[in-house]
Structure formats: C-alpha cells, structure tokens
Design a protein around this motif. Structure first.
Motif, PDB file in Angstrom:
ATOM      1  N   VAL A 141      -5.199  -4.416 -17.540  1.00 36.30           N
ATOM      2  CA  VAL A 141      -3.947  -4.616 -16.813  1.00 36.30           C
ATOM      3  C   VAL A 141      -3.625  -3.316 -16.077  1.00 36.30           C
ATOM      4  N   THR A 142      -3.219  -3.426 -14.827  1.00 36.94           N
ATOM      5  CA  THR A 142      -2.772  -2.269 -14.066  1.00 36.94           C
ATOM      6  C   THR A 142      -1.251  -2.220 -14.156  1.00 36.94           C
ATOM      7  N   PHE A 143      -0.735  -1.100 -14.580  1.00 38.62           N
ATOM      8  CA  PHE A 143       0.712  -0.923 -14.767  1.00 38.62           C
ATOM      9  C   PHE A 143       1.154   0.183 -13.829  1.00 38.62           C
ATOM     10  N   VAL A 144       2.122  -0.098 -12.944  1.00 38.44           N
ATOM     11  CA  VAL A 144       2.640   0.918 -12.024  1.00 38.44           C
ATOM     12  C   VAL A 144       4.160   0.832 -11.953  1.00 38.44           C
ATOM     13  N   GLY A 145       4.765   1.991 -11.734  1.00 36.75           N
ATOM     14  CA  GLY A 145       6.173   2.057 -11.379  1.00 36.75           C
ATOM     15  C   GLY A 145       6.253   2.255  -9.877  1.00 36.75           C
ATOM     16  N   VAL A 146       7.315   1.754  -9.266  1.00 41.12           N
ATOM     17  CA  VAL A 146       7.522   1.939  -7.832  1.00 41.12           C
ATOM     18  C   VAL A 146       8.884   2.599  -7.664  1.00 41.12           C
ATOM     19  N   SER A 147       8.850   3.885  -7.302  1.00 41.29           N
ATOM     20  CA  SER A 147      10.075   4.672  -7.186  1.00 41.29           C
ATOM     21  C   SER A 147      10.706   4.530  -5.806  1.00 41.29           C
ATOM     22  N   GLN A 148      12.018   4.402  -5.808  1.00 37.48           N
ATOM     23  CA  GLN A 148      12.788   4.354  -4.569  1.00 37.48           C
ATOM     24  C   GLN A 148      13.414   5.719  -4.279  1.00 37.48           C
ATOM     25  N   ASP A 149      12.815   6.777  -4.830  1.00 37.99           N
ATOM     26  CA  ASP A 149      13.351   8.130  -4.673  1.00 37.99           C
ATOM     27  C   ASP A 149      12.280   9.091  -4.178  1.00 37.99           C
ATOM     28  N   THR A 150      12.700  10.325  -3.950  1.00 40.29           N
ATOM     29  CA  THR A 150      11.785  11.349  -3.465  1.00 40.29           C
ATOM     30  C   THR A 150      10.755  11.712  -4.527  1.00 40.29           C
ATOM     31  N   ILE A 198       4.663  -0.273 -23.702  1.00 42.40           N
ATOM     32  CA  ILE A 198       3.780  -1.392 -23.350  1.00 42.40           C
ATOM     33  C   ILE A 198       2.515  -0.854 -22.691  1.00 42.40           C
ATOM     34  N   PHE A 199       2.683   0.051 -21.747  1.00 41.36           N
ATOM     35  CA  PHE A 199       1.535   0.645 -21.054  1.00 41.36           C
ATOM     36  C   PHE A 199       0.554   1.275 -22.040  1.00 41.36           C
ATOM     37  N   LYS A 200       1.060   2.041 -22.985  1.00 43.48           N
ATOM     38  CA  LYS A 200       0.193   2.753 -23.934  1.00 43.48           C
ATOM     39  C   LYS A 200      -0.475   1.830 -24.951  1.00 43.48           C
ATOM     40  N   ALA A 201       0.068   0.645 -25.151  1.00 45.57           N
ATOM     41  CA  ALA A 201      -0.413  -0.236 -26.208  1.00 45.57           C
ATOM     42  C   ALA A 201      -1.691  -1.000 -25.868  1.00 45.57           C
ATOM     43  N   TYR A 202      -2.075  -1.036 -24.592  1.00 47.91           N
ATOM     44  CA  TYR A 202      -3.174  -1.917 -24.183  1.00 47.91           C
ATOM     45  C   TYR A 202      -4.238  -1.173 -23.384  1.00 47.91           C
ATOM     46  N   SER A 225       0.877  -1.172   0.000  1.00 50.08           N
ATOM     47  CA  SER A 225       0.000   0.000   0.000  1.00 50.08           C
ATOM     48  C   SER A 225       0.905   1.210   0.000  1.00 50.08           C
ATOM     49  N   LEU A 226       0.871   1.948  -1.095  1.00 51.64           N
ATOM     50  CA  LEU A 226       1.727   3.114  -1.257  1.00 51.64           C
ATOM     51  C   LEU A 226       0.907   4.283  -1.768  1.00 51.64           C
ATOM     52  N   THR A 227       1.558   5.433  -1.848  1.00 57.45           N
ATOM     53  CA  THR A 227       0.926   6.640  -2.359  1.00 57.45           C
ATOM     54  C   THR A 227       1.466   6.937  -3.751  1.00 57.45           C
ATOM     55  N   THR A 228       0.581   7.400  -4.633  1.00 59.27           N
ATOM     56  CA  THR A 228       1.005   7.780  -5.980  1.00 59.27           C
ATOM     57  C   THR A 228       1.640   9.166  -5.947  1.00 59.27           C
ATOM     58  N   LEU A 229       2.273   9.531  -7.052  1.00 54.51           N
ATOM     59  CA  LEU A 229       2.831  10.879  -7.179  1.00 54.51           C
ATOM     60  C   LEU A 229       1.757  11.941  -6.956  1.00 54.51           C
ATOM     61  N   GLN A 230       0.512  11.623  -7.303  1.00 52.93           N
ATOM     62  CA  GLN A 230      -0.591  12.567  -7.152  1.00 52.93           C
ATOM     63  C   GLN A 230      -1.208  12.539  -5.756  1.00 52.93           C
ATOM     64  N   GLY A 231      -0.648  11.725  -4.853  1.00 51.87           N
ATOM     65  CA  GLY A 231      -1.129  11.679  -3.477  1.00 51.87           C
ATOM     66  C   GLY A 231      -2.282  10.729  -3.229  1.00 51.87           C
ATOM     67  N   LYS A 232      -2.630   9.905  -4.215  1.00 53.95           N
ATOM     68  CA  LYS A 232      -3.711   8.937  -4.045  1.00 53.95           C
ATOM     69  C   LYS A 232      -3.165   7.652  -3.437  1.00 53.95           C
ATOM     70  N   SER A 233      -4.014   6.955  -2.716  1.00 57.70           N
ATOM     71  CA  SER A 233      -3.629   5.667  -2.132  1.00 57.70           C
ATOM     72  C   SER A 233      -3.720   4.581  -3.184  1.00 57.70           C
ATOM     73  N   PHE A 234      -2.783   3.649  -3.124  1.00 59.30           N
ATOM     74  CA  PHE A 234      -2.779   2.490  -4.017  1.00 59.30           C
ATOM     75  C   PHE A 234      -2.587   1.252  -3.168  1.00 59.30           C
ATOM     76  N   SER A 235      -3.441   0.269  -3.376  1.00 57.31           N
ATOM     77  CA  SER A 235      -3.323  -1.021  -2.704  1.00 57.31           C
ATOM     78  C   SER A 235      -3.167  -2.094  -3.778  1.00 57.31           C
ATOM     79  N   VAL A 295      -1.405  -7.112 -12.327  1.00 59.08           N
ATOM     80  CA  VAL A 295      -0.635  -5.891 -12.086  1.00 59.08           C
ATOM     81  C   VAL A 295       0.802  -6.083 -12.548  1.00 59.08           C
ATOM     82  N   VAL A 296       1.305  -5.105 -13.298  1.00 60.86           N
ATOM     83  CA  VAL A 296       2.728  -5.018 -13.620  1.00 60.86           C
ATOM     84  C   VAL A 296       3.299  -3.967 -12.683  1.00 60.86           C
ATOM     85  N   ALA A 297       4.305  -4.344 -11.898  1.00 59.52           N
ATOM     86  CA  ALA A 297       4.964  -3.410 -10.975  1.00 59.52           C
ATOM     87  C   ALA A 297       6.446  -3.366 -11.318  1.00 59.52           C
ATOM     88  N   ALA A 298       6.902  -2.194 -11.756  1.00 60.71           N
ATOM     89  CA  ALA A 298       8.299  -2.002 -12.161  1.00 60.71           C
ATOM     90  C   ALA A 298       8.988  -1.101 -11.138  1.00 60.71           C
TER      91      ALA A 298
END
Length: 165
Positions: free
Chosen positions: A65-74, A56-60, A14-24, A34-37
């Motif tokens: 399919v839920t496609f998300v990136g998971v950033s390890q940065d600020t 890939i994300f734009k093609a489908y 459970s993390l927060t998106t760049l836009q401040g929304k919750s994601f589970s 889900v694709v998690a990169a």
C-alpha cells in the motif's frame, strides 16, 4: 460541491515530495492501492489524526500500500508538522497558490482521506476524524496488505469518537 465519493474516478495528481522527488498518483496506484490524506498544518483535527495515520502506515508492508499525506502548506511549515507529530510517511506538497490536487478532489475540509484502488477508483473516503472510519481505513489497508488489521488504538488510550474537520 462535496469531495469525490466512493466509486468516482480518482483524478491523477502529480506533486513533489518534501524531499523534492516527483510523485504521480497514476504510477503509484498501478503498483499498489494508495491512501492519500489531505491536511493543513494548523488544523487541530489534522494534528489529532496524523499520529494515528502514522500508526497505520507503520503497521503494514510498504510494498503493498502506498501511503501519502498531501499538505496544503509551505514546505517549511510542513516539515515542522511532520517532526512535531512524528509523521514519517511521504508527504506531497500541493501548490499553495492554486491547490491543484485539493481542487481536483473537491476538498472543503481537512483532514480528508481517500483510498484509491489500483484501478483508479475512490474506494473509501473520510472527512474529519471519525474513529469508526479510521478503523475501516485500517481494515482496508490490512486487506490490501494481505494481513489481519493491526491494533492502532492502544489499550487504555482515550480516543475521540468524532472530531469535525
């Protein structure tokens, strides 16, 4: 300890998106696979891979399919990364003090990409850049979307076969 392997139960994150929304992850995967990169903004291999992930994300259809990136940065550094590399799929922020999501998935290198089934199993993982694995990722997303794989490598484009993460 290596990252989770295919067949393993995917830990819920459970993390927060760049836009401040919750994601589970649990909620998302109940609707679609889900694709998690996972990535770091300063990682050259991540910088190389993410524009292809964007293709890939734009093609489908987004409802298949839920496609998300998971950033390890600020947040700020991650926003700059998404602009620089044209990433429009949702980006989640792993807590940069404790990295709960990255640790749950036992990451040692980035990019590391997982496909998580609706049943909560890791169906696929790829570490670093491997053209064959990205082709396989594209095929899995196409299958989940119920369509033929899209052409993600452009004619005449020189694409590396391998780049370590």
């Amino acid at each position: 300890m290596p990252p989770l392997e295919a067949g393993a139960n995917a830990p819920n994150i459970s993390l927060t998106t760049l836009q401040g929304k919750s994601f589970s992850l649990e909620q998302a995967r109940n609707a679609t696979p889900v694709v998690a990169a996972f990535f770091k903004v300063g990682c050259p291999t991540c910088q190389y891979a993410f524009p292809y992930f964007e293709r890939i994300f734009k093609a489908y259809p987004k409802d298949k399919v839920t496609f998300v990136g998971v950033s390890q940065d600020t947040k700020g550094d991650t926003e700059a990364f998404t602009k620089r590399f044209g990433v429009t799929f949702p980006i989640l922020l792993d807590d940069t003090r404790k990295y709960p999501a990255s640790n749950a998935y036992r990451l040692e290198n980035v990019p590391t990409t997982f496909v998580i089934s609706s049943a909560g199993k890791v169906e696929f993982l790829s570490v670093g850049w491997d053209k064959q694995e990205v082709t396989r990722l594209n095929e899995l997303v196409a299958k989940a979307a119920g369509t033929s794989p899209a052409q993600i490598f452009k004619a005449g484009e020189q694409v590396l076969d391998f780049k370590a993460g």
